[in-house]
Design a protein around this motif. Structure first.
Motif, PDB file in Angstrom:
ATOM      1  N   ALA B  35       0.828  -1.198   0.000  1.00 48.30           N
ATOM      2  CA  ALA B  35       0.000   0.000   0.000  1.00 48.30           C
ATOM      3  C   ALA B  35       0.870   1.259   0.000  1.00 48.30           C
ATOM      4  O   ALA B  35       2.044   1.227   0.365  1.00 48.30           O
ATOM      5  CB  ALA B  35      -0.909   0.008   1.221  1.00 48.30           C
ATOM      6  N   SER B  36       0.263   2.373  -0.418  1.00 44.85           N
ATOM      7  CA  SER B  36       0.999   3.629  -0.528  1.00 44.85           C
ATOM      8  C   SER B  36       1.446   4.159   0.835  1.00 44.85           C
ATOM      9  O   SER B  36       0.647   4.333   1.748  1.00 44.85           O
ATOM     10  CB  SER B  36       0.126   4.677  -1.213  1.00 44.85           C
ATOM     11  N   LEU B  37       2.732   4.457   0.941  1.00 47.79           N
ATOM     12  CA  LEU B  37       3.257   5.015   2.184  1.00 47.79           C
ATOM     13  C   LEU B  37       2.803   6.459   2.363  1.00 47.79           C
ATOM     14  O   LEU B  37       2.699   6.945   3.479  1.00 47.79           O
ATOM     15  CB  LEU B  37       4.773   4.920   2.198  1.00 47.79           C
ATOM     16  N   GLU B  38       2.529   7.133   1.267  1.00 46.29           N
ATOM     17  CA  GLU B  38       2.014   8.502   1.384  1.00 46.29           C
ATOM     18  C   GLU B  38       0.637   8.470   2.036  1.00 46.29           C
ATOM     19  O   GLU B  38       0.296   9.358   2.811  1.00 46.29           O
ATOM     20  CB  GLU B  38       1.944   9.163   0.011  1.00 46.29           C
ATOM     21  N   LEU B  39      -0.131   7.446   1.729  1.00 46.16           N
ATOM     22  CA  LEU B  39      -1.434   7.307   2.381  1.00 46.16           C
ATOM     23  C   LEU B  39      -1.266   7.072   3.873  1.00 46.16           C
ATOM     24  O   LEU B  39      -1.959   7.683   4.695  1.00 46.16           O
ATOM     25  CB  LEU B  39      -2.208   6.145   1.747  1.00 46.16           C
ATOM     26  N   VAL B  40      -0.342   6.232   4.224  1.00 46.37           N
ATOM     27  CA  VAL B  40      -0.077   5.974   5.643  1.00 46.37           C
ATOM     28  C   VAL B  40       0.273   7.277   6.349  1.00 46.37           C
ATOM     29  O   VAL B  40      -0.290   7.603   7.397  1.00 46.37           O
ATOM     30  CB  VAL B  40       1.059   4.943   5.819  1.00 46.37           C
ATOM     31  N   ARG B  42      -0.383  10.329   5.409  1.00 42.40           N
ATOM     32  CA  ARG B  42      -1.547  11.215   5.420  1.00 42.40           C
ATOM     33  C   ARG B  42      -2.470  10.826   6.558  1.00 42.40           C
ATOM     34  O   ARG B  42      -2.900  11.660   7.341  1.00 42.40           O
ATOM     35  CB  ARG B  42      -2.262  11.101   4.069  1.00 42.40           C
ATOM     36  N   ARG B  43      -2.773   9.553   6.656  1.00 38.95           N
ATOM     37  CA  ARG B  43      -3.691   9.088   7.699  1.00 38.95           C
ATOM     38  C   ARG B  43      -3.118   9.310   9.098  1.00 38.95           C
ATOM     39  O   ARG B  43      -3.867   9.514  10.044  1.00 38.95           O
ATOM     40  CB  ARG B  43      -3.962   7.595   7.515  1.00 38.95           C
ATOM     41  N   ALA B  44      -1.818   9.248   9.190  1.00 40.30           N
ATOM     42  CA  ALA B  44      -1.194   9.438  10.497  1.00 40.30           C
ATOM     43  C   ALA B  44      -1.052  10.934  10.819  1.00 40.30           C
ATOM     44  O   ALA B  44      -0.605  11.297  11.902  1.00 40.30           O
ATOM     45  CB  ALA B  44       0.169   8.762  10.527  1.00 40.30           C
ATOM     46  N   GLY B  45      -1.418  11.794   9.872  1.00 39.16           N
ATOM     47  CA  GLY B  45      -1.331  13.230  10.103  1.00 39.16           C
ATOM     48  C   GLY B  45       0.104  13.722  10.182  1.00 39.16           C
ATOM     49  O   GLY B  45       0.448  14.578  10.995  1.00 39.16           O
ATOM     50  N   VAL B  46       0.927  13.192   9.302  1.00 44.14           N
ATOM     51  CA  VAL B  46       2.366  13.431   9.373  1.00 44.14           C
ATOM     52  C   VAL B  46       2.868  13.623   7.952  1.00 44.14           C
ATOM     53  O   VAL B  46       2.291  13.091   7.015  1.00 44.14           O
ATOM     54  CB  VAL B  46       2.994  12.185  10.053  1.00 44.14           C
ATOM     55  N   ALA B  47       3.908  14.414   7.769  1.00 45.32           N
ATOM     56  CA  ALA B  47       4.439  14.598   6.423  1.00 45.32           C
ATOM     57  C   ALA B  47       5.206  13.357   5.994  1.00 45.32           C
ATOM     58  O   ALA B  47       5.716  12.607   6.830  1.00 45.32           O
ATOM     59  CB  ALA B  47       5.352  15.817   6.375  1.00 45.32           C
ATOM     60  N   ILE B  48       5.285  13.183   4.685  1.00 50.25           N
ATOM     61  CA  ILE B  48       5.925  11.981   4.151  1.00 50.25           C
ATOM     62  C   ILE B  48       7.378  11.879   4.614  1.00 50.25           C
ATOM     63  O   ILE B  48       7.870  10.788   4.915  1.00 50.25           O
ATOM     64  CB  ILE B  48       5.826  11.962   2.604  1.00 50.25           C
ATOM     65  N   GLY B  49       8.046  13.030   4.694  1.00 49.86           N
ATOM     66  CA  GLY B  49       9.433  13.029   5.134  1.00 49.86           C
ATOM     67  C   GLY B  49       9.592  12.509   6.551  1.00 49.86           C
ATOM     68  O   GLY B  49      10.595  11.873   6.892  1.00 49.86           O
ATOM     69  N   THR B  50       8.612  12.778   7.374  1.00 55.96           N
ATOM     70  CA  THR B  50       8.659  12.303   8.759  1.00 55.96           C
ATOM     71  C   THR B  50       8.579  10.787   8.807  1.00 55.96           C
ATOM     72  O   THR B  50       9.319  10.125   9.539  1.00 55.96           O
ATOM     73  CB  THR B  50       7.494  12.910   9.563  1.00 55.96           C
ATOM     74  N   LEU B  51       7.690  10.250   7.981  1.00 56.78           N
ATOM     75  CA  LEU B  51       7.596   8.801   7.918  1.00 56.78           C
ATOM     76  C   LEU B  51       8.937   8.199   7.518  1.00 56.78           C
ATOM     77  O   LEU B  51       9.432   7.269   8.168  1.00 56.78           O
ATOM     78  CB  LEU B  51       6.515   8.393   6.918  1.00 56.78           C
ATOM     79  N   TYR B  52       9.556   8.764   6.487  1.00 50.59           N
ATOM     80  CA  TYR B  52      10.839   8.222   6.052  1.00 50.59           C
ATOM     81  C   TYR B  52      11.921   8.456   7.100  1.00 50.59           C
ATOM     82  O   TYR B  52      12.895   7.712   7.175  1.00 50.59           O
ATOM     83  CB  TYR B  52      11.242   8.809   4.703  1.00 50.59           C
ATOM     84  N   GLY B  53      11.769   9.506   7.889  1.00 54.06           N
ATOM     85  CA  GLY B  53      12.720   9.724   8.972  1.00 54.06           C
ATOM     86  C   GLY B  53      12.702   8.574   9.965  1.00 54.06           C
ATOM     87  O   GLY B  53      13.752   8.111  10.420  1.00 54.06           O
ATOM     88  N   HIS B  54      11.503   8.092  10.266  1.00 54.34           N
ATOM     89  CA  HIS B  54      11.389   7.004  11.244  1.00 54.34           C
ATOM     90  C   HIS B  54      11.682   5.642  10.630  1.00 54.34           C
ATOM     91  O   HIS B  54      12.298   4.795  11.267  1.00 54.34           O
ATOM     92  CB  HIS B  54       9.981   6.996  11.848  1.00 54.34           C
TER      93      HIS B  54
END
Lengths: 190, 190
Positions: B35-40, B42-54
Motif C-alpha cells: 500500500a501507498s506510504l504517502e497514504l499511511v 496522510r492518515r497518520a497526520g504526518v508529512a511523508i518526510g517524517t515517515l521516512y525519517g522514522h
DNA sequence: CAGTAACTCGAGGATGCCTCGACTTGGAAG
DNA sequence: CTTCCAAGTCGAGGCATCCTCGAGTTACTG
C-alpha cells in the motif's frame, strides 16, 4: 451495416504485436509480471500508446503470453490422461508449477484470475483446473488417492508449489509437492 | 567523542512513531504491504518526510510491525515446545500461517527476508525458523515424523500455507496443511 | 530562557500508469 | 497509380507514488 467480416489486421500492427510479446516475455522473465510496461514498449521500439492499443491491461498482455505457452502443457495433460493413473497428478503438478514460475508473480496473478470471470486469464485457468480434476478422478478410481482429496486441493497445491518455486527455487518446491502427494495417498494418516 | 549515551528520543517523535505504526497496521491490513506510504503518512497526520525519517524503507516499517506482534507467537512457540511433541508442528504451522496472512503480501516479504542478512525482518525470520526446527526435532524423536523432513520443509510449508491463506482463504490453506502434515508422517508412502 | 540537537515539513525530481486527440500509413477500391 | 479513410501509431500530459534534502520548527538541556 454489412456486419463487418472482421478484416484481418494490418501488417505493421501484427509486427508490432509480435515484437511487444517477445519483449514482454523477456522483461517479465527477468523482472516479474509487475515490470514496467513503459520499459517493454521502449525495448520493443514502440510508443507506450501502441502497447496499450494492443493490450489494454497488464492482464491481457500476460494472458496472451500464457495462452501461447499453454498448448504445450495441455498436450502433456492429454498424454497423462492416457497414461498410468498413479503417475498423472504428480507429473501434472510439477509441470504446471514449473510453467507458472516462468515469470515472478505469475502464480499470484493466475490464482486471482480463476475467480475473475472477466479476466483474460480465466479461460486458461479453468482449462488448467479441468485437467487437474480429470487426473485426480482417474487416480481415485485406481485407488491411489484418498477419497477426500478434491480438485481444489490439487489446485491449491499447484499454486503453492509454483509460488514456492518462485520464492525458494525448484528443490524446495519439489519437496513440498512430494510430501503433500504422500499425504494424498489413501493410506495416509491424519 | 563522549560515546553518546543514546539520549532517549523526543516525546513528539515517539508520538509520531506510534501514530505511524498504528495507521500502517490498519492500511496494510486493508490493502497489503504494498500500500501507498504517502497514504499511511496522510492518515497518520504526518508529512511523508517524517515517515521516512522514522522508517527509511518499507521493510523497516513492516519489520517494526511484525516484531510487535511476534512476542505473542513466540509465546505460543514456547508453550508448544513444552507440550505433547506430536501436536507441536501442526499448531505452530497453522498459527504462523494465520499470523503471516494478516497483511497481503507479507508471506512473500518474509520469505525474501530470510535470505537477506541486512533486512529488518531477518532476525524475526531466523527466530521463527528456530522454533520450527525445535518442534520438528521433538516430533521426530517421538517417532511421529519421517526422518527426511527438514526444517526447510516445515518453513516452506509454513510460507506456502500463509500465501495460500492470502490467496484463497483459511479453509484451503488448512486443508493444504493437513494433507502435507499427513505426508510428513513416518508411515507415509512416496 | 537561550542554544542546539532532534525532529518535521513539503516541494521537487524521477518513474510509472493510463488516456486521448492529433497525426501517419497500409491497403482496398476505383 | 492515385485517392481515401479506417486502422494504427505517437507521445505529451494528468495523476499517483517513491524517496531526498535543505530550510524551518520545537522539545529538551543546562
Amino acid at each position: 451495416m454489412p456486419m463487418s467480416p472482421a478484416r484481418r489486421p494490418r501488417a505493421d500492427a501484427l509486427r508490432n504485436r509480435e515484437k511487444i510479446l517477445a519483449e514482454a516475455d523477456a522483461v517479465f522473465a527477468e523482472q516479474g509480471v509487475e515490470a514496467s510496461l513503459e520499459l517493454v514498449a521502449r525495448r520493443a521500439g514502440v510508443a507506450i500508446g501502441t502497447l496499450y492499443g494492443h493490450f489494454p491491461t497488464r492482464r491481457s498482455l500476460v494472458g496472451a503470453l500464457v495462452r501461447e505457452r499453454n498448448e504445450e502443457i495441455f498436450g502433456l495433460g492429454d498424454e497423462l490422461l492416457a497414461g498410468p493413473p498413479e503417475e498423472g497428478p504428480a507429473r501434472w503438478i510439477r509441470a504446471v508449477a514449473e510453467h507458472s514460475a516462468r515469470y515472478g508473480g505469475l502464480a499470484a496473478m493466475l490464482a486471482g484470475g480463476l475467480d475473475d470471470e472477466a479476466s483474460e486469464l480465466h479461460d486458461s485457468c479453468v482449462r488448467m483446473a479441468g485437467y487437474g480434476d480429470g487426473l485426480i478422478a482417474r487416480a481415485r478410481e485406481a485407488g491411489v488417492l484418498r477419497s477426500d482429496v478434491t480438485g481444489e486441493d490439487v489446485l491449491a497445491l499447484t499454486s503453492a508449489a509454483a509460488w514456492t518455486r518462485e520464492q525458494s527455487g525448484p528443490d524446495r518446491s519439489d519437496r513440498l509437492i512430494r510430501f503433500t502427494l504422500a499425504g494424498f495417498r489413501p493410506d495416509a494418516q491424519e
